[in-house]
Design a protein around this motif. Structure first.
Motif, PDB file in Angstrom:
ATOM      1  N   ARG A  44      39.399   8.109  20.030  1.00  0.00           N
ATOM      2  CA  ARG A  44      39.315   6.874  20.800  1.00  0.00           C
ATOM      3  C   ARG A  44      38.432   7.001  22.030  1.00  0.00           C
ATOM      4  NH1 ARG A  44      41.923   5.459  17.066  1.00  0.00           N
ATOM      5  NH2 ARG A  44      43.486   3.843  16.943  1.00  0.00           N
ATOM      6  N   GLY A  45      37.728   5.905  22.301  1.00  0.00           N
ATOM      7  CA  GLY A  45      37.023   5.731  23.552  1.00  0.00           C
ATOM      8  C   GLY A  45      35.749   6.531  23.701  1.00  0.00           C
ATOM      9  N   VAL A  46      35.225   6.486  24.897  1.00  0.00           N
ATOM     10  CA  VAL A  46      33.934   7.100  25.212  1.00  0.00           C
ATOM     11  C   VAL A  46      33.917   8.595  24.940  1.00  0.00           C
ATOM     12  CG1 VAL A  46      34.435   7.409  27.680  1.00  0.00           C
ATOM     13  CG2 VAL A  46      32.068   7.177  26.911  1.00  0.00           C
ATOM     14  N   MET A  47      35.041   9.278  25.175  1.00  0.00           N
ATOM     15  CA  MET A  47      35.092  10.724  24.968  1.00  0.00           C
ATOM     16  C   MET A  47      35.721  11.098  23.634  1.00  0.00           C
ATOM     17  SD  MET A  47      33.415  11.627  27.584  1.00  0.00           S
ATOM     18  CE  MET A  47      33.502  13.398  27.405  1.00  0.00           C
ATOM     19  N   GLN A  48      36.058  10.084  22.821  1.00  0.00           N
ATOM     20  CA  GLN A  48      36.606  10.282  21.478  1.00  0.00           C
ATOM     21  C   GLN A  48      37.782  11.264  21.475  1.00  0.00           C
ATOM     22  OE1 GLN A  48      35.129   8.580  18.188  1.00  0.00           O
ATOM     23  NE2 GLN A  48      35.510   7.428  20.050  1.00  0.00           N
ATOM     24  N   ILE A  49      38.779  10.944  22.280  1.00  0.00           N
ATOM     25  CA  ILE A  49      39.993  11.747  22.373  1.00  0.00           C
ATOM     26  C   ILE A  49      40.883  11.423  21.168  1.00  0.00           C
ATOM     27  CG2 ILE A  49      42.012  12.321  23.778  1.00  0.00           C
ATOM     28  CD1 ILE A  49      39.376  12.981  25.203  1.00  0.00           C
ATOM     29  N   ASN A  50      41.333  12.445  20.466  1.00  0.00           N
ATOM     30  CA  ASN A  50      42.128  12.253  19.262  1.00  0.00           C
ATOM     31  C   ASN A  50      43.579  11.943  19.625  1.00  0.00           C
ATOM     32  OD1 ASN A  50      43.892  13.210  16.904  1.00  0.00           O
ATOM     33  ND2 ASN A  50      41.840  13.104  16.021  1.00  0.00           N
ATOM     34  N   LEU A  51      44.043  10.771  19.181  1.00  0.00           N
ATOM     35  CA  LEU A  51      45.395  10.330  19.508  1.00  0.00           C
ATOM     36  C   LEU A  51      46.469  11.222  18.889  1.00  0.00           C
ATOM     37  CD1 LEU A  51      45.053   6.454  19.117  1.00  0.00           C
ATOM     38  CD2 LEU A  51      44.860   7.826  21.189  1.00  0.00           C
ATOM     39  N   LEU A  52      46.248  11.706  17.678  1.00  0.00           N
ATOM     40  CA  LEU A  52      47.258  12.537  17.026  1.00  0.00           C
ATOM     41  C   LEU A  52      47.575  13.789  17.838  1.00  0.00           C
ATOM     42  CD1 LEU A  52      46.298  12.410  13.236  1.00  0.00           C
ATOM     43  CD2 LEU A  52      48.267  11.357  14.357  1.00  0.00           C
ATOM     44  N   TYR A  53      46.556  14.394  18.408  1.00  0.00           N
ATOM     45  CA  TYR A  53      46.732  15.640  19.140  1.00  0.00           C
ATOM     46  C   TYR A  53      47.014  15.447  20.629  1.00  0.00           C
ATOM     47  CZ  TYR A  53      44.789  17.735  14.938  1.00  0.00           C
ATOM     48  OH  TYR A  53      44.568  18.115  13.639  1.00  0.00           O
ATOM     49  N   HIS A  54      46.553  14.344  21.201  1.00  0.00           N
ATOM     50  CA  HIS A  54      46.560  14.251  22.656  1.00  0.00           C
ATOM     51  C   HIS A  54      47.295  13.065  23.262  1.00  0.00           C
ATOM     52  CE1 HIS A  54      43.834  17.607  22.666  1.00  0.00           C
ATOM     53  NE2 HIS A  54      43.059  16.964  21.806  1.00  0.00           N
ATOM     54  N   GLU A  55      47.670  12.074  22.473  1.00  0.00           N
ATOM     55  CA  GLU A  55      48.266  10.879  23.073  1.00  0.00           C
ATOM     56  C   GLU A  55      49.592  11.171  23.774  1.00  0.00           C
ATOM     57  OE1 GLU A  55      48.495   6.226  22.117  1.00  0.00           O
ATOM     58  OE2 GLU A  55      49.259   7.499  20.504  1.00  0.00           O
ATOM     59  N   GLU A  56      50.429  11.999  23.194  1.00  0.00           N
ATOM     60  CA  GLU A  56      51.725  12.286  23.802  1.00  0.00           C
ATOM     61  C   GLU A  56      51.563  12.936  25.178  1.00  0.00           C
ATOM     62  OE1 GLU A  56      55.557  15.114  22.894  1.00  0.00           O
ATOM     63  OE2 GLU A  56      54.608  14.132  21.184  1.00  0.00           O
ATOM     64  N   THR A  57      50.675  13.917  25.273  1.00  0.00           N
ATOM     65  CA  THR A  57      50.426  14.574  26.561  1.00  0.00           C
ATOM     66  C   THR A  57      49.831  13.594  27.559  1.00  0.00           C
ATOM     67  OG1 THR A  57      50.105  16.695  25.462  1.00  0.00           O
ATOM     68  CG2 THR A  57      49.243  16.493  27.711  1.00  0.00           C
ATOM     69  N   ALA A  58      48.891  12.772  27.090  1.00  0.00           N
ATOM     70  CA  ALA A  58      48.275  11.778  27.977  1.00  0.00           C
ATOM     71  C   ALA A  58      49.328  10.826  28.535  1.00  0.00           C
ATOM     72  CB  ALA A  58      47.192  11.006  27.228  1.00  0.00           C
ATOM     73  N   ILE A  59      50.230  10.371  27.690  1.00  0.00           N
ATOM     74  CA  ILE A  59      51.289   9.470  28.145  1.00  0.00           C
ATOM     75  C   ILE A  59      52.169  10.172  29.177  1.00  0.00           C
ATOM     76  CG2 ILE A  59      53.397   8.270  27.416  1.00  0.00           C
ATOM     77  CD1 ILE A  59      51.870   7.596  24.785  1.00  0.00           C
ATOM     78  N   GLU A  60      52.505  11.452  28.929  1.00  0.00           N
ATOM     79  CA  GLU A  60      53.303  12.213  29.894  1.00  0.00           C
ATOM     80  C   GLU A  60      52.586  12.328  31.236  1.00  0.00           C
ATOM     81  OE1 GLU A  60      54.159  15.970  28.053  1.00  0.00           O
ATOM     82  OE2 GLU A  60      55.409  15.042  26.507  1.00  0.00           O
ATOM     83  N   MET A  61      51.253  12.336  31.203  1.00  0.00           N
ATOM     84  CA  MET A  61      50.454  12.418  32.421  1.00  0.00           C
ATOM     85  C   MET A  61      50.265  11.052  33.077  1.00  0.00           C
ATOM     86  SD  MET A  61      47.541  15.056  30.993  1.00  0.00           S
ATOM     87  CE  MET A  61      46.513  14.994  32.458  1.00  0.00           C
ATOM     88  N   GLY A  62      50.746   9.997  32.402  1.00  0.00           N
ATOM     89  CA  GLY A  62      50.577   8.644  32.926  1.00  0.00           C
ATOM     90  C   GLY A  62      49.218   8.067  32.603  1.00  0.00           C
ATOM     91  N   LEU A  63      48.572   8.569  31.553  1.00  0.00           N
ATOM     92  CA  LEU A  63      47.234   8.123  31.178  1.00  0.00           C
ATOM     93  C   LEU A  63      47.268   7.339  29.872  1.00  0.00           C
ATOM     94  CD1 LEU A  63      45.259  11.417  31.900  1.00  0.00           C
ATOM     95  CD2 LEU A  63      45.466   9.413  33.390  1.00  0.00           C
ATOM     96  N   ASP A  64      46.445   6.305  29.795  1.00  0.00           N
ATOM     97  CA  ASP A  64      46.272   5.495  28.589  1.00  0.00           C
ATOM     98  C   ASP A  64      44.881   5.786  28.043  1.00  0.00           C
ATOM     99  OD1 ASP A  64      45.871   3.562  26.640  1.00  0.00           O
ATOM    100  OD2 ASP A  64      46.189   1.863  27.993  1.00  0.00           O
TER     101      ASP A  64
END
Length: 152
Positions: A90-110
Motif C-alpha cells: 500500500r501507498g507510496v512506499m508500498q508497505i505490505n499490510l500482511l506483514y506490517h499493518e498490525e505493528t503500524a496500528i500498535e504505533m498509531g499509524l495508518d
C-alpha cells in the motif's frame, strides 16, 4: 548478515545496530515535513518533493519511493495505491499490510495515510535497512552510495 542464494547481496546498511522501539522511532520522525505542505499530494511531482524533504537524511528512501510507486500514493481513481504484483502493498512506499499493518496500528499509524506510510517506512529502514524493498532493488540500488551498501 546471511543471505540465501536467491537473495540480493547488495543492500543498504542499517543506520544503527541498536534496536529502536516503535515508540522511539515515531518520536524521532521529522515532524516539520508533512504532506499537507505539498498539495495536491495526488501530483507525483509534489510527492517526489515531499519524499526528498522527508527523507533528506536518508535519500535512498526517496529513490525507493520512486521505484516502488513512481512517486504516487493514489491511483488514477483517487484510491490509495495497491501493489501491482502484491495487492497487500500500500501507498507510496508500498508497505505490505500482511506483514506490517498490525505493528503500524500498535504505533498509531495508518498505512493508508501518506504521512503515516512514510513514517512506517522510516521505522522499517531504521530496523532492517532496505531489505523490505529488496524486490525493487534493481531500480534503486544503482543510486545507493558505497556507505549505504552492506557488504556480503
Amino acid at each position: 548478515m546471511s543471505l540465501s542464494s536467491g537473495a540480493l547481496a547488495v543492500l543498504p546498511a542499517m543506520t544503527s545496530p541498536v534496536a529502536a522501539t516503535p515508540e522511539a522511532i515515531v518520536q524521532s520522525l521529522p515532524k516539520e515535513v508533512k504532506s499537507a505542505d505539498y498539495l495536491p499530494i495526488s501530483d507525483p511531482k509534489n510527492v517526489e518533493k515531499f519524499l526528498k524533504d522527508y527523507f533528506a537524511d536518508m535519500p535512498l528512501m526517496a529513490k525507493v519511493g520512486a521505484c516502488e510507486s513512481h512517486y504516487r500514493h493514489f491511483n488514477s481513481k483517487g484510491n490509495v495505491l495497491r501493489g501491482e504484483k502484491n495487492t497487500y502493498d500500500r501507498g507510496v512506499m508500498q508497505i505490505n499490510l500482511l506483514y506490517h499493518e498490525e505493528t503500524a496500528i500498535e504505533m498509531g499509524l495508518d498505512l493508508h495515510d501518506i504521512d503515516d506510510n512514510v513514517a512506517y517506512a522510516r521505522y522499517l529502514y531504521e530496523k532492517q535497512g532496505a531489505k523490505p524493498w529488496k524486490s525493487s532493488s534493481a531500480c534503486w540500488s544503482k543510486f545507493a552510495s558505497n556507505s549505504e551498501i552492506a557488504k556480503k
